[in-house]
Write a protein that holds these residues in place. Sequence first.
Motif, PDB file in Angstrom:
ATOM      1  N   TYR A 120      53.523  19.561  -0.632  1.00 40.72           N
ATOM      2  CA  TYR A 120      52.101  19.444  -0.308  1.00 40.72           C
ATOM      3  C   TYR A 120      51.883  19.362   1.196  1.00 40.72           C
ATOM      4  O   TYR A 120      50.882  19.881   1.715  1.00 40.72           O
ATOM      5  CB  TYR A 120      51.505  18.226  -0.996  1.00 40.72           C
ATOM      6  CG  TYR A 120      51.243  18.447  -2.478  1.00 40.72           C
ATOM      7  CD1 TYR A 120      50.709  19.637  -2.931  1.00 40.72           C
ATOM      8  CD2 TYR A 120      51.536  17.452  -3.407  1.00 40.72           C
ATOM      9  CE1 TYR A 120      50.468  19.840  -4.271  1.00 40.72           C
ATOM     10  CE2 TYR A 120      51.297  17.656  -4.761  1.00 40.72           C
ATOM     11  CZ  TYR A 120      50.768  18.849  -5.194  1.00 40.72           C
ATOM     12  OH  TYR A 120      50.523  19.060  -6.515  1.00 40.72           O
ATOM     13  N   THR A 123      52.227  22.922   2.592  1.00 42.63           N
ATOM     14  CA  THR A 123      51.114  23.798   2.228  1.00 42.63           C
ATOM     15  C   THR A 123      49.777  23.293   2.738  1.00 42.63           C
ATOM     16  O   THR A 123      48.749  23.935   2.501  1.00 42.63           O
ATOM     17  CB  THR A 123      51.059  23.938   0.699  1.00 42.63           C
ATOM     18  OG1 THR A 123      50.975  22.644   0.101  1.00 42.63           O
ATOM     19  CG2 THR A 123      52.297  24.652   0.182  1.00 42.63           C
ATOM     20  N   GLU A 125      48.154  20.544   1.798  1.00 47.05           N
ATOM     21  CA  GLU A 125      47.368  19.893   0.744  1.00 47.05           C
ATOM     22  C   GLU A 125      47.788  18.446   0.594  1.00 47.05           C
ATOM     23  O   GLU A 125      48.021  17.946  -0.508  1.00 47.05           O
ATOM     24  CB  GLU A 125      47.534  20.640  -0.577  1.00 47.05           C
ATOM     25  CG  GLU A 125      47.045  22.090  -0.525  1.00 47.05           C
ATOM     26  CD  GLU A 125      47.260  22.815  -1.836  1.00 47.05           C
ATOM     27  OE1 GLU A 125      47.960  22.256  -2.709  1.00 47.05           O
ATOM     28  OE2 GLU A 125      46.752  23.928  -1.986  1.00 47.05           O
ATOM     29  N   LYS A 128      46.170  15.697  -1.833  1.00 47.66           N
ATOM     30  CA  LYS A 128      46.511  15.521  -3.242  1.00 47.66           C
ATOM     31  C   LYS A 128      47.436  14.330  -3.466  1.00 47.66           C
ATOM     32  O   LYS A 128      47.593  13.880  -4.605  1.00 47.66           O
ATOM     33  CB  LYS A 128      47.180  16.791  -3.782  1.00 47.66           C
ATOM     34  CG  LYS A 128      46.243  17.972  -3.875  1.00 47.66           C
ATOM     35  CD  LYS A 128      46.919  19.157  -4.523  1.00 47.66           C
ATOM     36  CE  LYS A 128      45.966  20.333  -4.672  1.00 47.66           C
ATOM     37  NZ  LYS A 128      46.597  21.494  -5.327  1.00 47.66           N
TER      38      LYS A 128
END
Length: 280
Positions: A120, A123, A125, A128
């Motif tokens: 994560y 990327t 993200e 999350k």
Amino acid sequence: MTASKTIVLFGILSLSLFCSVFLKNSDMGVRAVLLLAGRGLFLLGLSSWLVSVLYPWLRPSSPSPPRNHKEVPDEDVKQKQDLAREEQQMKHSEKATSYQESVLRPRNEFRLRKRVERFYRMTGEGWKLTQGQPLGEGESPEPHSEVKEEEEGSDTPNQQALRRRKLPEEATRAHPQPERPAVKRVVVLPDEPSDDADGVVRVALRCPSGRIVRRKFLKSYNSLVLLDWLHKTGYHPAIYTICTSYPRSPLDLGGDMTLADAGINTDTVFNVEEKDPSMT
């Protein structure tokens, strides 16, 4: 061991017999002595052979040790052995299960969680990984009138939770609008008049680099056109100024003055010089 003792005993007897015969016949010659010694050795060897042959027969036979016969275990013994094996196998299984639950599973979950966090983050993200907070959680509902409750009945749950939320002061306060950047002024010089036009003057600027630039203007032009020309030439008016040749002083320019008002009525040469920091 007994046979060696018997042979030693016969040897001692033969030697004593030989010594006794030798003492009795002390006047014997060398030949007789050698013959007697040979007879003694022969007798010793013969007695040793007889003892070695006859000893196993004369030795008392010892009882043979009892043989260990493997008896076939009965049903009770087999059952006990099976129970012992089952208990041992159960203990091993419990140890393996406990090791898997307390060591292997937490280790695998930790490695999997680290891989998910790394994925994560790579990327972009990372949000999350946070737990988040539902809208309206932990907030006390404000009293509403019957009219408001009727109005809320037509709203969605998300809109109702957003209405009950206590937003911070920074979110409710009107933010001041950012100042608009100043519009950059585009310097545009008027076209040069023709030589036969009325009120034409020629102005020359002597730059600090030694270069001299020339241009034609009308006397009726605003005096600030000289600063625009200075800017176009490559010398910013905030750093450089236009000075008269003699006496050397900054040229007085203003927004409501024409070139004629500034004293430029004939062809003139000016100097471009840096501004004195103390004068700014």
